[in-house]
Design an enzyme around this catalytic site. Structure first.
Site, PDB file in Angstrom:
ATOM      1  N   ARG A  56       0.834  -1.218   0.000  1.00 26.20           N
ATOM      2  CA  ARG A  56       0.000   0.000   0.000  1.00 26.20           C
ATOM      3  C   ARG A  56       0.860   1.256   0.000  1.00 26.20           C
ATOM      4  O   ARG A  56       0.476   2.282  -0.522  1.00 26.20           O
ATOM      5  CB  ARG A  56      -0.917   0.004   1.237  1.00 26.20           C
ATOM      6  CG  ARG A  56      -1.786  -1.259   1.326  1.00 26.20           C
ATOM      7  CD  ARG A  56      -2.511  -1.342   2.660  1.00 26.20           C
ATOM      8  NE  ARG A  56      -3.403  -0.200   2.856  1.00 26.20           N
ATOM      9  CZ  ARG A  56      -4.640  -0.157   2.398  1.00 26.20           C
ATOM     10  NH1 ARG A  56      -5.152  -1.172   1.725  1.00 26.20           N
ATOM     11  NH2 ARG A  56      -5.384   0.898   2.606  1.00 26.20           N
ATOM     12  N   LYS A  70      -7.739 -16.021  -1.433  1.00 20.14           N
ATOM     13  CA  LYS A  70      -8.627 -16.228  -0.294  1.00 20.14           C
ATOM     14  C   LYS A  70      -9.969 -16.822  -0.713  1.00 20.14           C
ATOM     15  O   LYS A  70     -10.365 -16.709  -1.872  1.00 20.14           O
ATOM     16  CB  LYS A  70      -8.862 -14.890   0.412  1.00 20.14           C
ATOM     17  CG  LYS A  70      -7.625 -14.331   1.085  1.00 20.14           C
ATOM     18  CD  LYS A  70      -7.266 -15.113   2.335  1.00 20.14           C
ATOM     19  CE  LYS A  70      -5.835 -14.863   2.794  1.00 20.14           C
ATOM     20  NZ  LYS A  70      -5.505 -13.499   3.093  1.00 20.14           N
ATOM     21  N   HIS A 116     -11.763 -26.173   1.786  1.00 15.23           N
ATOM     22  CA  HIS A 116     -10.817 -27.286   1.872  1.00 15.23           C
ATOM     23  C   HIS A 116     -11.508 -28.647   1.919  1.00 15.23           C
ATOM     24  O   HIS A 116     -11.198 -29.547   1.144  1.00 15.23           O
ATOM     25  CB  HIS A 116      -9.928 -27.131   3.101  1.00 15.23           C
ATOM     26  CG  HIS A 116      -9.223 -25.815   3.170  1.00 15.23           C
ATOM     27  ND1 HIS A 116      -8.657 -25.222   2.067  1.00 15.23           N
ATOM     28  CD2 HIS A 116      -8.986 -24.968   4.214  1.00 15.23           C
ATOM     29  CE1 HIS A 116      -8.094 -24.072   2.419  1.00 15.23           C
ATOM     30  NE2 HIS A 116      -8.291 -23.896   3.712  1.00 15.23           N
TER      31      HIS A 116
END
Lengths: 494, 494
Positions: free
Chosen positions: A54, A153, A245
């Site tokens: 950032r 993610k 998962h």
């Protein structure tokens, strides 16, 4: 959708752009994986690497930080100064950020990428930023048919939000350009399972309801929420672990033989499994699911607090830190075979395994010397070590009668040195993304089918409104999870 | 028939009477086996042992001979003076003989056995004497319902003569009292095969024409006729080896799961296989059988003569020292699965094995990295070492594609010390006969069914009258034996 064709498998990107380059996951997993790939000569030399953070930062300072971080996270016996140098000298730095009003500030990224034809983006940032980053990259002219994007993610927190994230990404990237990571798919053992099933004529005739009694998948952690209470509390074990998962492992175990190893052939078989999961309904949620939350107990010999006493906890949360499910797959191969799934934090040991429990012999002719014959079992262990073991019965050497005894056959090959370095799953996945092979990445329809199943369970739980069952930290979860299997005459593999 | 019930399993004889006690087989195998059983405390202490020879001999002199013989035939590291003494002090001697006019002279045997209730006879003599000895023992009042008899040698040389021998024995001994040895059945590995097939639910679903491509049984010897030309020339490889050893192995591999390990349950399944062998006829004898005879060549690096140049050879014999067969079993389980059998003298190496060759995978999804996938194989090796190996394909560790590689899984258990002493097959068989368990002994109907199949082949050979094909000593037999399998797309396992 644009750029559906992407670039061909085997075409290598000119640059890998890693968003979240200073984040926790990047430091623990992604940079060490890149180090291993460079050291082993597997990362093509033409690939530049740009870390994105950032804040504006001098590239030299970033490299110093990265050097320290790698030395911290890599095992001492692995660090190789030459390879470290070779990696660092390829690393550049750019700053870019998602602003408070969800806009993308591309910073100096366009300047760095202006000569790059083929860019592989890796978003190791919060999935809430995926849409803004993709749109921002598109608007800045940084995406073309040869771009690819890795999403690290979980996508969304239910089917609706998952769809929204996927739709935002799809405004800019074609599905063939998108690489959604589930790092379990990068495990050597998971690929060895495919090799065993489809590389041998022995297993496939047994891989069904006729020979298999039940399948068990356990992902057990000993850690608690580890300072991430607030993040975890929004998700819970079902969304955080099962949706991605555990259901991915179910799909791999249960899928039909794909026509080829073509990414879409494999993923089409996986999504068929996910869509065949028998929905859990209000009528059976109590008998097919167990929710748990850890209470104070022990971990590694130390007293540890309960979930709601963790640092950062807000009051009396009902979020589950443990879940056990009895799933069924409604197709000809698997009808009637329970798939028991369980995962949780603060369990007795750290262990990820898939257990294929075969049926017992239908008739025991050795009963005089062997009152009970343990049934065969295939154990696919992913953690802490990777290993596949087939448990069979053999004859004990000796002259009196036929006494049988269990044997464990190791189905894992070792390398030329008689051992397997346990690779970081990201090494494989990064390399596949660089090659443009998305077989081991999760397709959009898989994500959405998984959420559909999970949303059904969440809805039932909301309706009943019951608090999760408490279990002491350091146990195997609530006793109801044991009962979940025992009620059907099955036992969790220990 | 008398004494059909015999004595119950578990009832132990008072005395073991060994005819042919000074013969070659007794000295090489039977006495060493008795030594091991005594040393390991497995031979009940109440069992007396009487060696029987043709000539009167002082028992003390016999013990001296026996002591020397044991020290000669037992490995040095096995000889244990205490155990040797313990065996010898239990040994007595009697003389008895079959006379020139085929009568039995019981010598001093009746005197020695007069107080014995339960006698286990072991005839390690020419099968031409079986009838005379049995009748003689009966006439001398030395056989009762509690007697048992072990017959060492093949029974007859065709179905008719086999029936005659069995009938002569049956005049005196009930079938339950008769223990016909095929020493291959005493091998640990042969019993482990049964343990694997029926102690695991994994193998039986694969044990049929759907999964198995072909079965191969090889009994290869490097020795020639070793001074026994005249004896061997009357028999030939088909009668000497196939009728008994190879067909017994076929029966064990191919039998249906028996209802129990009860001797007759097992043997009934075996005889069903032998009776299901598709007869070899004049129409297919040329395509389903190969006869060979060794010519001069090499053995263990030395030049050796051909079969008809061996010491004692009479002219231009057409007896085969090698035979290869393509058998078929006509039942639902095995229809269309070739059982390739081969055995011979003066072959390249000494080896006995059963190879279960599974079908290849029906469709290779790994073709990009693995053009050919070797099919799975179960190798049951009886000689030179005993071992069962399952050959499967696994994934080579590594990041590039899915490269498969063969693995050999060892299915043999070892003892507590991590090894298996290779026991003499006779140890097991003697112990079973002492216990009265005839599961591992060949039943009369098995012998006769095997001869029926063999006689059919002999008859075809007689009709065609062709000479056996010559093969050089030290080769794998005539090239026609290779063609026998290759013609059907199969290859002998090397």
């Amino acid at each position: 959708m644009r750029g559906e064709t992407g670039f061909q498998t085997g075409e290598c990107p000119d640059v890998l752009v890693l968003f979240g380059a200073t984040g926790d996951l990047a430091r623990r997993m992604i940079w060490p994986s890149l180090f291993h790939l460079v050291r082993d000569g597997l990362l093509p030399e033409t690939v530049r690497i740009v870390g994105v953070g950032r804040k504006p930062l001098d590239p030299a300072d970033f490299r110093v930080q990265l050097d320290a971080s790698l030395r911290n996270f890599l095992p001492d016996d692995v660090i190789d100064a030459k390879a470290l140098h070779a990696l660092l000298e390829r690393v550049e730095y750019a700053h870019a950020a998602v602003t408070a009003d969800d806009q993308f500030d591309a910073g100096n990224l366009p300047a760095l990428l202006q000569t790059c034809g083929r860019v592989l983006y890796f978003l190791s940032v919060s999935p809430t930023h995926y849409g803004a980053i993709c749109r921002g990259l598109g608007a800045a002219g940084l995406v073309n048919a040869a771009s690819r994007i890795i999403l690290e993610k979980p996508i969304g927190h239910d089917q609706q939000s998952g769809r929204a994230v996927n739709a935002a990404v799809a405004e800019v990237f074609g599905e063939q350009q998108v690489f959604r990571i589930d790092h379990y798919l990068g495990k050597e053992t998971v690929q060895n399972l495919a090799a065993l099933r489809f590389g041998n004529a022995l297993f496939e005739p047994l891989w069904n309801k006729n020979a298999i009694d039940n399948v068990q998948i356990t992902v057990a952690e000993t850690v608690g929420v580890e300072g991430r209470w607030s993040y975890y509390d929004d998700a819970g074990a079902l969304r955080d672990m099962v949706q991605n998962h555990l259901l991915q492992l179910v799909a791999l175990v249960a899928m039909e033989p794909p026509q080829s190893l073509d990414p879409d052939a494999v993923r089409t078989e996986k999504v068929k499994v996910l869509r065949s999961l028998k929905p859990i309904t209000a009528a059976d949620v109590a008998s097919r699911t167990v929710r748990g939350q850890y209470a104070a107990g022990m971990a590694a010999g130390n007293a540890v607090p309960g979930y709601n006493q963790e640092e950062g906890a807000r009051g009396n949360s009902h979020t589950e830190s443990f879940v056990a499910l009895r799933c069924e797959i409604e197709n000809w191969r698997w009808a009637g075979v329970p798939f028991y799934l369980r995962t949780g934090k603060r369990l007795q040991s750290r262990r990820t395994d898939i257990v294929i429990q075969f049926k017992p012999v239908p008739h025991n002719i050795f009963a005089i010397d062997n009152a009970a014959l343990p049934a065969n079992r295939l154990v696919i262990r992913l953690q802490p070590e990777e290993r596949i073991t087939l448990e069979v019965m053999g004859k004990q050497p000796g002259l009196s009668g036929i006494r049988l005894q269990p044997m464990q056959l190791d189905l894992s090959l070792t390398d030329a040195f008689g051992r397997v370095r346990s690779r970081i799953a990201y090494e494989r996945l990064l390399l596949d993304a660089i090659k443009g092979d998305n077989t081991l990445f999760v397709r959009r329809d898989e994500v959405e089918a998984a959420w559909h199943f999970i949303d059904g369970i969440q809805q039932c739980w909301r309706q009943t409104g019951e608090a999760p069952r408490a279990y002491p930290a350091g146990s195997w979860g609530p006793s109801a999870a044991i009962a979940l299997a025992e009620r059907h005459g099955h036992s969790w593999y220990e």
